[in-house]
Structures are given as structure tokens and as C-alpha cells.
Design a protein around this motif. Structure first.
Motif, PDB file in Angstrom:
ATOM      1  N   TRP A 257       0.848  -1.189   0.000  1.00 21.95           N
ATOM      2  CA  TRP A 257       0.000   0.000   0.000  1.00 21.95           C
ATOM      3  C   TRP A 257       0.877   1.230   0.000  1.00 21.95           C
ATOM      4  N   SER A 258       0.526   2.208  -0.845  1.00 21.38           N
ATOM      5  CA  SER A 258       1.289   3.439  -0.920  1.00 21.38           C
ATOM      6  C   SER A 258       0.413   4.535  -1.489  1.00 21.38           C
ATOM      7  N   THR A 259       0.684   5.773  -1.084  1.00 20.26           N
ATOM      8  CA  THR A 259      -0.037   6.932  -1.589  1.00 20.26           C
ATOM      9  C   THR A 259       0.968   7.948  -2.120  1.00 20.26           C
ATOM     10  N   PRO A 260       0.535   8.861  -2.996  1.00 24.84           N
ATOM     11  CA  PRO A 260       1.452   9.889  -3.506  1.00 24.84           C
ATOM     12  C   PRO A 260       2.024  10.793  -2.424  1.00 24.84           C
ATOM     13  N   SER A 261       1.349  10.895  -1.282  1.00 28.08           N
ATOM     14  CA  SER A 261       1.850  11.760  -0.209  1.00 28.08           C
ATOM     15  C   SER A 261       3.028  11.154   0.538  1.00 28.08           C
ATOM     16  N   GLY A 262       3.335   9.878   0.287  1.00 31.07           N
ATOM     17  CA  GLY A 262       4.493   9.256   0.927  1.00 31.07           C
ATOM     18  C   GLY A 262       4.156   8.189   1.936  1.00 31.07           C
ATOM     19  N   SER A 263       2.908   8.026   2.315  1.00 31.68           N
ATOM     20  CA  SER A 263       2.529   6.962   3.249  1.00 31.68           C
ATOM     21  C   SER A 263       2.616   5.614   2.541  1.00 31.68           C
ATOM     22  N   ALA A 264       3.201   4.629   3.213  1.00 33.65           N
ATOM     23  CA  ALA A 264       3.400   3.330   2.568  1.00 33.65           C
ATOM     24  C   ALA A 264       3.483   2.235   3.619  1.00 33.65           C
ATOM     25  N   VAL A 265       3.054   1.053   3.230  1.00 28.28           N
ATOM     26  CA  VAL A 265       3.181  -0.166   4.029  1.00 28.28           C
ATOM     27  C   VAL A 265       3.739  -1.240   3.107  1.00 28.28           C
ATOM     28  N   ILE A 297      -2.433   3.661   7.099  1.00 34.25           N
ATOM     29  CA  ILE A 297      -3.367   2.724   6.476  1.00 34.25           C
ATOM     30  C   ILE A 297      -4.526   2.410   7.425  1.00 34.25           C
ATOM     31  N   ARG A 298      -4.265   2.449   8.716  1.00 30.71           N
ATOM     32  CA  ARG A 298      -5.366   2.263   9.677  1.00 30.71           C
ATOM     33  C   ARG A 298      -6.340   3.426   9.597  1.00 30.71           C
ATOM     34  N   CYS A 299      -5.796   4.623   9.478  1.00 34.85           N
ATOM     35  CA  CYS A 299      -6.661   5.794   9.338  1.00 34.85           C
ATOM     36  C   CYS A 299      -7.374   5.784   7.994  1.00 34.85           C
ATOM     37  N   PRO A 354       0.628  27.266   8.707  1.00 33.80           N
ATOM     38  CA  PRO A 354       0.601  26.204   7.681  1.00 33.80           C
ATOM     39  C   PRO A 354      -0.513  25.204   7.945  1.00 33.80           C
ATOM     40  N   ALA A 355      -1.168  24.811   6.892  1.00 38.10           N
ATOM     41  CA  ALA A 355      -2.286  23.868   7.016  1.00 38.10           C
ATOM     42  C   ALA A 355      -1.746  22.451   7.153  1.00 38.10           C
ATOM     43  N   VAL A 356      -1.168  22.161   8.305  1.00 39.07           N
ATOM     44  CA  VAL A 356      -0.627  20.830   8.567  1.00 39.07           C
ATOM     45  C   VAL A 356      -1.732  19.967   9.126  1.00 39.07           C
ATOM     46  N   LYS A 357      -1.867  18.789   8.585  1.00 39.07           N
ATOM     47  CA  LYS A 357      -2.945  17.913   9.024  1.00 39.07           C
ATOM     48  C   LYS A 357      -2.379  16.763   9.849  1.00 39.07           C
ATOM     49  N   LEU A 358      -3.037  16.464  10.936  1.00 35.77           N
ATOM     50  CA  LEU A 358      -2.624  15.330  11.765  1.00 35.77           C
ATOM     51  C   LEU A 358      -3.133  14.031  11.175  1.00 35.77           C
ATOM     52  N   CYS A 359      -4.277  14.057  10.563  1.00 34.83           N
ATOM     53  CA  CYS A 359      -4.855  12.865   9.966  1.00 34.83           C
ATOM     54  C   CYS A 359      -4.388  12.772   8.519  1.00 34.83           C
ATOM     55  N   PRO A 360      -3.672  11.701   8.122  1.00 32.72           N
ATOM     56  CA  PRO A 360      -3.158  11.636   6.749  1.00 32.72           C
ATOM     57  C   PRO A 360      -4.242  11.640   5.694  1.00 32.72           C
ATOM     58  N   ARG A 361      -5.489  11.352   6.068  1.00 32.33           N
ATOM     59  CA  ARG A 361      -6.548  11.278   5.079  1.00 32.33           C
ATOM     60  C   ARG A 361      -7.513  12.453   5.147  1.00 32.33           C
ATOM     61  N   CYS A 362      -7.226  13.488   5.959  1.00 34.58           N
ATOM     62  CA  CYS A 362      -8.201  14.561   6.160  1.00 34.58           C
ATOM     63  C   CYS A 362      -8.551  15.246   4.846  1.00 34.58           C
ATOM     64  N   TYR A 363      -7.527  15.610   4.077  1.00 29.22           N
ATOM     65  CA  TYR A 363      -7.811  16.337   2.854  1.00 29.22           C
ATOM     66  C   TYR A 363      -8.515  15.458   1.845  1.00 29.22           C
ATOM     67  N   ALA A 377      -7.533  19.084  11.186  1.00 25.52           N
ATOM     68  CA  ALA A 377      -8.109  18.206  12.192  1.00 25.52           C
ATOM     69  C   ALA A 377      -7.242  18.209  13.434  1.00 25.52           C
ATOM     70  N   ARG A 378      -7.824  18.514  14.546  1.00 26.37           N
ATOM     71  CA  ARG A 378      -7.140  18.425  15.823  1.00 26.37           C
ATOM     72  C   ARG A 378      -7.313  17.020  16.428  1.00 26.37           C
ATOM     73  N   GLN A 379      -8.484  16.471  16.266  1.00 26.02           N
ATOM     74  CA  GLN A 379      -8.726  15.151  16.834  1.00 26.02           C
ATOM     75  C   GLN A 379      -9.915  14.545  16.109  1.00 26.02           C
ATOM     76  N   ASP A 380      -9.735  13.338  15.642  1.00 25.92           N
ATOM     77  CA  ASP A 380     -10.827  12.602  15.009  1.00 25.92           C
ATOM     78  C   ASP A 380     -11.121  11.393  15.894  1.00 25.92           C
ATOM     79  N   LEU A 381     -12.320  11.303  16.405  1.00 30.58           N
ATOM     80  CA  LEU A 381     -12.650  10.253  17.355  1.00 30.58           C
ATOM     81  C   LEU A 381     -12.660   8.873  16.703  1.00 30.58           C
ATOM     82  N   ARG A 382     -12.609   8.820  15.365  1.00 31.92           N
ATOM     83  CA  ARG A 382     -12.587   7.521  14.697  1.00 31.92           C
ATOM     84  C   ARG A 382     -11.184   7.074  14.367  1.00 31.92           C
ATOM     85  N   CYS A 383     -10.175   7.933  14.514  1.00 32.48           N
ATOM     86  CA  CYS A 383      -8.799   7.569  14.149  1.00 32.48           C
ATOM     87  C   CYS A 383      -8.080   6.951  15.347  1.00 32.48           C
TER      88      CYS A 383
END
Length: 383
Positions: A257-265, A297-299, A354-363, A377-383
Motif C-alpha cells: 500500500w502506498s499513496t502519492p503523499s508518501g505513506s506506505a506499508v 493505512i489504519r486511518c 501552515p495547514a498541517v494535518k494530523l490525519c493523513p486522510r483529512c484532505y 483536524a485536531r482530533q478525530d474520534l474515529r482515528c
């Protein structure tokens, strides 16, 4: 084999002299494909059922229109030795450098192992490729092998490999088919749980044994990059996973699993809704950053953030920097999952930070929408 090539019926006569409950083993059956017709006759007309036909290349059989015994034979893949078969007695360092082929594992010393692996690569080029005319230009194929070995375990870029090897792109694709058909390696596809998410779709190519990969890449003669041991460890684990899934007849698929943003498993096994993610790292100490891919990938599987607009620009200035609880529609189970967000940017206003996101999938979950405000996102109760 030469006498069978001249007269394949000799094989029929030798088998008919044996009892029907005896196993008949034929090695490198692809060299005399006519024997498959004889096996077909013996199975259908004479009642012989116990045949073990082994081979190192199916390319000649497929292209030559040989009798593949459809519906009468079961295909099994014989991999190098697994750590369980070796009773976990061989060190990881030896497996990474010299692989798990039987003659490599049982060799007396490291020099003997290196000589065996060098000879294996040379024999593969001489016997498998030249003898069976699988590649017209052996020099180009040899250059391709060296480049493909250094690119092992990465997302395959055919254009880049073709440029470095000095051959055409279509030729490189054909060479990869030769590697697959001769069982030198296999493709690892990308895991794409949802088509709307921009996961990377290019496959990776993994070699069947780390020792053969080392010999092909020239690791016994020259030092390779510092992360090369990580590549070898990925190959070792990939072969262990493939062997276990095949031998235990476990249903499911293996990918990465990999995304263009750099997240990978590195490896993802899935069967229906069951997903197992495996990250491979070669290091002496553990770092928290090693979990980034697994967390992403969990998120990715659980994050479903709502689209929440603030409709007026006046309220943008008023709400800038504030935090508030947002309740999306009820879930199928009737529960509400809240998300605590903070306003970062409204369309038409510069962001205060800067619009830094804590959740890799927020955008990608819908919060980045040109028709609405941008949030962090400051906190997502599902993540």
C-alpha cells in the motif's frame, strides 16, 4: 532427455513396466514437451495417476502449444527453504546475504556459497535464456538483470530501467515476463481498497531468493547502498509470506500500500474485510516513525470526516482559530461520531499558519474542498 526427444514413446514403455501405484518423477519436463502427451495418454488410457512433473520455466510450454494437462494436474510452487523447514537454525544475516537455496544453506563456508550463487546466475543466463532462446540479445538481457536487481522491491518504472539498461521499453516488459516465467521473481500488486482514493497502482517486482538477488546485483564484489539490507529483508519476508500462504492453502491476496503523499506499508494481506498490514524495517534500534505507514493505512480504513461549511466570510474571521465539536449524520448503528476541528483557512483569506494535518486522510476525506473552508483536524474520534 535426448533419447526421449528422438522417440517420446520410449517413456510410455518404461512407465508401463512399473506398477500403477508407483510415483513417476520427471525433472525439467519443459525441455521435452512431447512427454506431456505421453503422460496424458498414460493417465487416460492406462490408469496411471501418480506423476510429479517439475520444471524451471513454463514459457516454452506456453509458447509451444504443449499439452498442459488442464483439469488433470495440480500446480504447486516449490520455493526455497523456509525458516520453519530449517528449524530456525540459520541466522538472519546468512539468509539475507546468501539466501535459502538448499545448496547455499548446506555449503561448508561463505566462499563456497558465493561461488554457488555466482554459478547459479551464470548458469541461468547460459542454460535457461540462451538454450531456450528466451532472449535474442543475451548482452542486453544481462544488462537488464543488473539494473532490475538494483531496482528490486521498488515500484517498477519501466522507462527508467529501459534507459539505464540501454534497451527499449517494450523489450524491458518482455524481459520481466521472462523472469516471471522462469520463476526468478514475481509481481507484488498494489492494495487499493477504494478506487476514489489516489493510491499508487504500480506493481513491485520481488526476486525469489535474496542470495540470487545479491549475486545478480554484484553485492559479492562491490558494496551496495546502506539501505540494501532493508531490501534483502523485504525479499526474505516476502518469500516467507508467499510460501506460507501457498503451502497452507490460505485464501486471500498479498500486496503493498502506498499513496502519492508518501505513506506506505510494505505488505498488506487481505481477504474480504480482513486486512493485515506488515511494515519491514532493518535497524538496530526501534523508532516511533516506523509506525507512520501502519497508522496511515489504519486511518485510511477508518477515517470518514464530514464536510462542514461555514457559509459567510464574516463568520470566517469570527471563527478563525476557534475549535468546535461537529456532529456528522448518524452512523448505520445509530451513533454519532464527533470530530474536533479548528478553522485554518477560508477561501479568500490567507492562512494564519501552515495547514498541517494530523490525519493523513483529512484532505482526501472531503475537508479540502474548493467550495468550502479549509480545516485542520485536531482530533478525530474515529482515528
Amino acid at each position: 532427455m535426448l533419447r526421449y526427444q528422438r522417440d517420446p514413446t520410449l517413456f510410455r514403455g518404461e512407465v508401463l513396466a512399473l506398477p500403477r501405484d508407483k510415483w513417476v518423477v520427471v525433472d525439467e519436463v519443459q525441455r521435452v514437451s512431447e512427454l506431456l502427451d505421453e503422460v496424458h495418454f498414460l493417465m487416460e488410457e492406462e490408469g496411471y495417476k501418480k506423476f510429479a512433473l517439475t520444471g524451471s520455466s513454463a514459457r516454452k510450454l506456453k509458447r509451444g502449444g504443449a499439452n498442459l494437462l488442464a483439469g488433470r494436474a495440480t500446480v504447486r510452487r516449490l520455493a526455497p527453504l523456509t525458516t520453519q523447514e530449517m528449524s530456525f537454525s540459520t541466522t538472519v544475516e546468512q539468509l539475507l546475504r546468501y539466501g535459502a537455496l538448499p545448496l547455499s544453506v548446506t555449503a561448508g563456508d561463505h566462499t563456497e556459497r558465493e561461488d554457488f550463487l555466482r554459478a547459479y546466475v551464470t548458469t541461468y543466463l547460459a542454460e535457461e535464456i540462451r538454450a531456450e532462446a528466451l532472449a535474442r540479445d543475451l548482452g542486453s538481457f544481462s544488462r537488464f538483470l543488473g539494473v532490475a536487481a538494483l531496482a528490486a522491491g521498488q515500484r517498477t518504472n519501466v522507462s527508467s530501467i529501459a534507459r539505464d539498461a540501454g534497451v527499449a521499453r517494450d523489450t524491458v516488459r518482455g524481459y520481466f515476463e521472462v523472469l516471471v516465467d522462469t520463476l526468478i521473481g514475481s509481481w507484488l500488486p498494489a492494495y487499493r481498497p477504494r478506487a476514489k482514493v489516489k493510491e499508487v497502482a504500480a506493481s513491485k517486482f520481488y526476486w525469489f531468493d535474496p542470495g540470487v538477488l545479491n549475486a545478480t546485483a554484484g553485492a559479492f564484489d562491490q558494496p551496495l547502498p546502506g539501505d540494501w539490507n532493508g531490501v534483502l529483508l523485504e525479499h526474505l519476508l516476502f518469500n516467507e509470506l508467499q510460501s506460507y500462504l501457498h503451502y497452507a492453502d490460505i485464501k486471500g491476496s498479498l500486496g503493498y500500500w502506498s499513496t502519492p503523499s508518501g505513506s506506505a506499508v510494505d505488505f498488506v494481506f487481505w481477504h474480504g474485510k480482513k486486512v493485515v498490514a506488515i511494515e519491514v524495517k532493518h535497524a538496530t534500534t526501534y523508532r516511533a516513525e516506523y509506525q507512520k505507514g501502519l497508522a496511515a493505512i489504519r486511518c485510511d480504513a477508518r477515517c470518514h470526516l464530514p464536510r462542514v461549511p461555514w457559509k459567510t466570510r464574516a463568520s470566517c474571521r469570527r471563527n478563525l482559530g476557534s475549535s468546535r465539536r461537529l456532529l456528522p449524520p448518524a452512523t448505520p448503528r445509530g451513533r454519532h461520531l464527533g470530530t474536533l476541528v479548528r478553522v485554518v483557512q477560508c477561501r479568500g483569506h490567507p492562512p494564519p499558519e501552515p495547514a498541517v494535518k494530523l490525519c493523513p486522510r483529512c484532505y482526501t476525506c472531503g475537508l479540502l474542498d474548493r467550495n468550502w473552508h479549509y480545516f485542520r483536524a485536531r482530533q478525530d474520534l474515529r482515528c
